[in-house]
Design a protein around this motif. Structure first.
Motif, PDB file in Angstrom:
ATOM      1  N   LYS A 119       0.933  -4.598   8.698  1.00  0.00           N
ATOM      2  CA  LYS A 119       2.069  -3.690   8.815  1.00  0.00           C
ATOM      3  C   LYS A 119       1.728  -2.452   8.030  1.00  0.00           C
ATOM      4  O   LYS A 119       1.391  -2.535   6.852  1.00  0.00           O
ATOM      5  N   LYS A 120       1.805  -1.340   8.677  1.00  0.00           N
ATOM      6  CA  LYS A 120       1.495  -0.112   7.940  1.00  0.00           C
ATOM      7  C   LYS A 120       2.760   0.317   7.209  1.00  0.00           C
ATOM      8  O   LYS A 120       3.673   0.880   7.794  1.00  0.00           O
ATOM      9  N   GLU A 126       5.983  -0.933   0.459  1.00  0.00           N
ATOM     10  CA  GLU A 126       5.061  -2.018   0.141  1.00  0.00           C
ATOM     11  C   GLU A 126       5.425  -2.635  -1.208  1.00  0.00           C
ATOM     12  O   GLU A 126       5.508  -3.847  -1.347  1.00  0.00           O
ATOM     13  N   ARG A 166      -0.923  -4.779   4.196  1.00  0.00           N
ATOM     14  CA  ARG A 166      -1.708  -3.584   4.523  1.00  0.00           C
ATOM     15  C   ARG A 166      -2.438  -3.755   5.852  1.00  0.00           C
ATOM     16  O   ARG A 166      -2.647  -2.803   6.582  1.00  0.00           O
ATOM     17  N   ASN A 167      -2.840  -4.996   6.129  1.00  0.00           N
ATOM     18  CA  ASN A 167      -3.585  -5.211   7.356  1.00  0.00           C
ATOM     19  C   ASN A 167      -2.702  -5.255   8.595  1.00  0.00           C
ATOM     20  O   ASN A 167      -3.101  -4.793   9.652  1.00  0.00           O
ATOM     21  N   HIS A 180       4.784   2.169   3.924  1.00  0.00           N
ATOM     22  CA  HIS A 180       4.683   3.241   2.946  1.00  0.00           C
ATOM     23  C   HIS A 180       4.494   2.611   1.564  1.00  0.00           C
ATOM     24  O   HIS A 180       4.889   1.479   1.345  1.00  0.00           O
TER      25      HIS A 180
END
Lengths: 272, 272, 264
Positions: free
Chosen positions: B118-119, B125, B115-116, B121
């Motif tokens: 790599k953005k 994820e 989450r920090n 979906h």
């Protein structure tokens, strides 16, 4: 944790006591039979009767109704005070402990200065300067107490901050803000709840004490502390006038303390 | 890829008389790590090896010296850039349980670095986390558990999954297998060797156990009180070590097999 | 040789659900010998040691069987009797020396208190006795150590102090539960040598470890524990040369593989 509270007798007793007081405070207009401020010299010191369940005081006001409305004062002042205190002390304590360094040094100096004066003296002089009024007494209590809570918060954060998972989450790319909000605060929250829920009893006693001394709340208000104070003159002839508000204060403070202490037992680790 | 030049970490220690002495926890350490290779660093407790690990991952700032990753100086980076750069250099720490937030489910712990850095979906994820669980050979049902419900070996695997989730260029393992049972330790080490082939990243394996160090890599450095005293590439056997300190470390290893000689004669000689 | 500690059909059950954690184990310890207990976490080895030291909370655990020390059953003794034996005749060295010391008290004070709890020495005599014993443990700067607080000393030093405290009271049995696990190899080696020396003086030791290396260095006899039962027990040579059970082999292999099969 909720399940454990449900199972713990002490916590449940405390919680029920708190809820009783809360219920009375919320539904005061329905529960009270008479207007608490209604003065009726004809009924001065009347005995217990269906119309006056606990009798009347020196001005002929219904003691029962005044006690019921008193719950509003006690909770209505101490709970908001606590929220303001919590907000201020959590933010300042956390920031000071997390950032450390110079910021923390400055905080320590300020807090040492504040802690050198007993809260009572600070409140006395503040209320003296600001004048009477509920808002002023809240401000004065917050001003005199925030350091004590901020120091506690600071020590919790300091303990948590040095744990390995904080380093691990830093490596995992969390920003400082995220570390504080999603790791540190949630993990110290149970301890904070304990600390604040025992604190609320102290606050309540403090505020009642101030109104006993005639500080903050205008004389004659249906507040337990000031009822005690005005009943003092009739200690020998009508002891019930101070016994009833005394019991109310004791009951509420005991409720919060029992609950807080039980919470502490629940969250503190047990030996195997 | 990673260049460390004359790195120092100094602490100031005051003795009882208030006299200050400077202690070099890390004392002029320099080395280069190349891509897709593994390295081991051996040292006793107090040799400064953990401090070095924290310096390389920039959890602590060095007093003097330079750390460069792909010719970029870490000390010159802004806080934000450094934080994003962390995806390249990950660390796995000694204690699996305390490196994981006790309140957070395994799924969220593994997803945190994703989450920090790599953005992704939500669905991506999820599939990535499940893929990571397979890579570290953990059953998917553990994703809903919390850290304390896992065994030591499983916790370690979760930490490894967190570290490899962002495809780092190199990973520092700080005493990553000490405290595990021997059979579990063996399995974790084998898993790490397998993962390295897939990931093509560099390992820096910090340990006090020369045995483990040699199992993981054949580039071995020996550290003693803050300094690297011996650096050997392509170690084949214990005989390759020349420095007296390294020989002493090897001699202290527990024997492979029980032998009467070793027990009685040697012991008496050493102690009497 | 003479058995000093005999354990017969020892079982430990959880009171809550009557599940057996230690299942019907028997072994004995001879004077002047080291008995190694090997097993992984959860094998019940620590519980067994705690049962011998009577450290288990009796509200939570049911203990069955017998633990005979020089013929007397420890489990049947009364409080007063047991306190005379535990700590004096049987002492224990724990895994984490840091938690075994009172952090607010100087080492010297703690040593003196321990000695005086079991003997009739004066404070001064106890202090000198403590100094003398610490010196035997190859510790340098003994008077400085006596004057320092636990957190200022390293784990290895504290562990050696623990051992010397245990030895001061001249026990007949010492139980070392993972006493070297948290230490680095050099300190571990020193302490294991120490154990070998203790054995020479006729004290019986129980060394609990998950590491076959430790066992190889000190033990005379070995017990392998798994899930609360003893699955194999014989002399140390026998175990290393000719392990009977698959699990024992696996334990042995995961240690030795590291040195022999690397970079295969």
């Amino acid at each position: 944790m909720l399940k454990k509270i449900y199972k713990n007798k002490q916590a449940m007793v405390g919680l029920i006591m708190i809820f009783i007081v809360l219920f009375i405070a919320v539904f005061a207009p329905i529960i009270a039979i008479n207007d608490p401020e209604e003065i009726n010299p004809m009924n001065k010191f009347v005995k217990t009767s269906p119309h006056y369940p606990l009798g009347a005081d020196q001005l002929g006001r219904c003691v029962f109704s005044r006690l019921v409305y008193g719950a509003r004062y006690s909770l209505g002042i101490s709970i908001p005070t606590l929220f303001i205190l919590a907000l201020i002390s959590i933010s300042i304590g956390t920031i000071s402990a997390y950032l450390g360094g110079r910021f923390d040094d400055i905080f320590s100096i300020i807090s040492d200065i504040f802690m050198a004066f007993p809260p009572l003296i600070v409140v006395l002089s503040l209320v003296g300067a600001l004048g009477q009024g509920i808002r002023n007494i809240v401000a004065a209590v917050v001003f005199s107490m925030w350091v004590w809570f901020a120091k506690i918060v600071r020590s919790f954060v300091l303990m948590e901050k040095n744990k390995e998972y904080i380093i691990a989450s830093k490596i995992a790319g969390c920003s400082d803000y995220k570390i504080i909000m999603s790791h540190i605060i949630p993990n110290i929250l149970p301890s904070l709840i304990v600390c604040f829920s025992t604190g609320i009893a102290g606050l309540m006693l403090m505020i009642s004490g101030f109104s006993f001394l005639g500080l903050g709340i205008e004389a004659g208000a249906a507040e337990w502390g000031s009822m005690l104070s005005s009943g003092r003159a009739y200690l020998y002839s009508h002891p019930s006038l101070i016994v009833y508000p005394g019991i109310c204060i004791l009951f509420t403070a005991a409720g919060f303390n029992l609950f807080g202490e039980a919470l502490r037992d629940i969250i503190s680790p047990k030996e195997v | 890829m990673l260049k460390v030049k004359k790195l120092y970490k100094q602490y100031i220690k005051k003795d009882r008389k208030g006299k200050k002495t400077i202690i070099n926890a890390v004392d002029s350490v320099s080395f280069n790590l190349e891509e897709n290779k593994s390295y081991s660093l051996v040292g006793e407790s107090g040799s400064g090896k953990s401090t070095l690990a924290r310096l390389i991952t920039y959890i602590e700032k060095p007093t003097k010296g330079k750390i460069e990753i792909n010719d970029e100086d870490l000390s010159k980076m802004s806080k934000k850039i450094l934080r994003m750069k962390r995806a390249d250099f990950q660390m796995v720490m000694q204690d699996g349980q305390s490196s994981l937030d006790p309140r957070i489910k395994i799924y969220d712990s593994i997803a945190e670095p994703l989450r920090n850095f790599k953005k992704l979906h939500k669905n991506e994820e999820k599939s990535r986390v499940e893929e990571l669980m397979k890579k570290v050979e953990l059953p998917l049902e553990l994703l809903d558990r919390r850290p304390y419900e896992l065994s030591g070996g499983q916790q370690k695997r979760v930490c490894i999954a967190r570290a490899i989730s962002v495809d780092p260029k190199f990973i520092v393992f700080d005493e990553a297998v000490s405290g595990l049972d021997v059979t579990v330790r063996k399995k974790v080490l084998d898993l790490l060797l397998k993962l390295r082939k897939e990931l093509k990243s560099s390992y820096l394996f910090i340990t006090h156990d020369i045995d483990v160090a040699m199992y993981m890599s054949n580039n071995i450095s020996i550290m003693k009180s803050g300094r690297i005293v011996e650096e050997i590439q392509d170690v084949k056997s214990f005989n390759d070590f020349k420095h007296a300190y390294s020989k002493m470390l090897i001699k202290s290893l527990p024997p492979k097999k029980p032998c009467r000689e070793f027990r009685r004669k040697d012991v008496n000689k050493q102690i009497l | 040789m003479k058995d000093i500690l005999t354990i017969n059909n020892l079982s430990i059950l959880l009171r809550k659900n009557q599940s057996q954690i230690v299942k019907n184990i028997s072994f004995n310890l001879e004077a002047g010998k080291i008995l190694g207990i090997i097993g992984e976490s959860g094998s019940g080895k620590t519980l067994t040691c705690k049962a011998i030291m009577r450290l288990l909370n009796e509200k939570k655990f049911t203990i069955k069987g017998s633990i005979r020390f020089k013929g007397d059953d420890l489990l049947k003794m009364k409080e007063g009797q047991i306190n005379n034996i535990l700590g004096k005749d049987i002492s224990m060295i724990m895994q984490n020396p840091m938690t075994a010391f009172d952090p607010m008290m100087k080492i010297g004070t703690q040593i003196v208190e321990t000695i005086r709890a079991h003997t009739r020495l004066s404070k001064k005599e106890a202090y000198f006795m403590g100094m003398k014993e610490l010196k035997k443990m190859n510790l340098k700067g003994v008077s400085e150590i006596m004057n320092s607080y636990p957190h200022t000393l390293s784990g290895g030093m504290l562990q050696r102090i623990m051992i010397s405290i245990a030895l001061m009271l001249r026990p007949s049995v010492i139980i070392a539960d993972e006493a070297t696990t948290a230490l680095d190899v050099k300190t571990q080696s020193i302490i294991l040598d120490e154990f070998n020396k203790i054995r020479e003086s006729g004290i019986g030791l129980i060394v609990v470890s998950h590491d076959f290396g430790v066992i190889a260095k000190v033990a005379d006899n070995v017990i392998v524990m798994k899930d609360g039962s003893i699955i194999e027990s014989s002399s140390v040579y026998e175990i290393f040369e000719n392990p009977q059970k698959k699990y024992t082999k696996e334990l042995l292999n995961s240690r030795l593989l590291i040195r022999e099969m690397r970079h295969a």
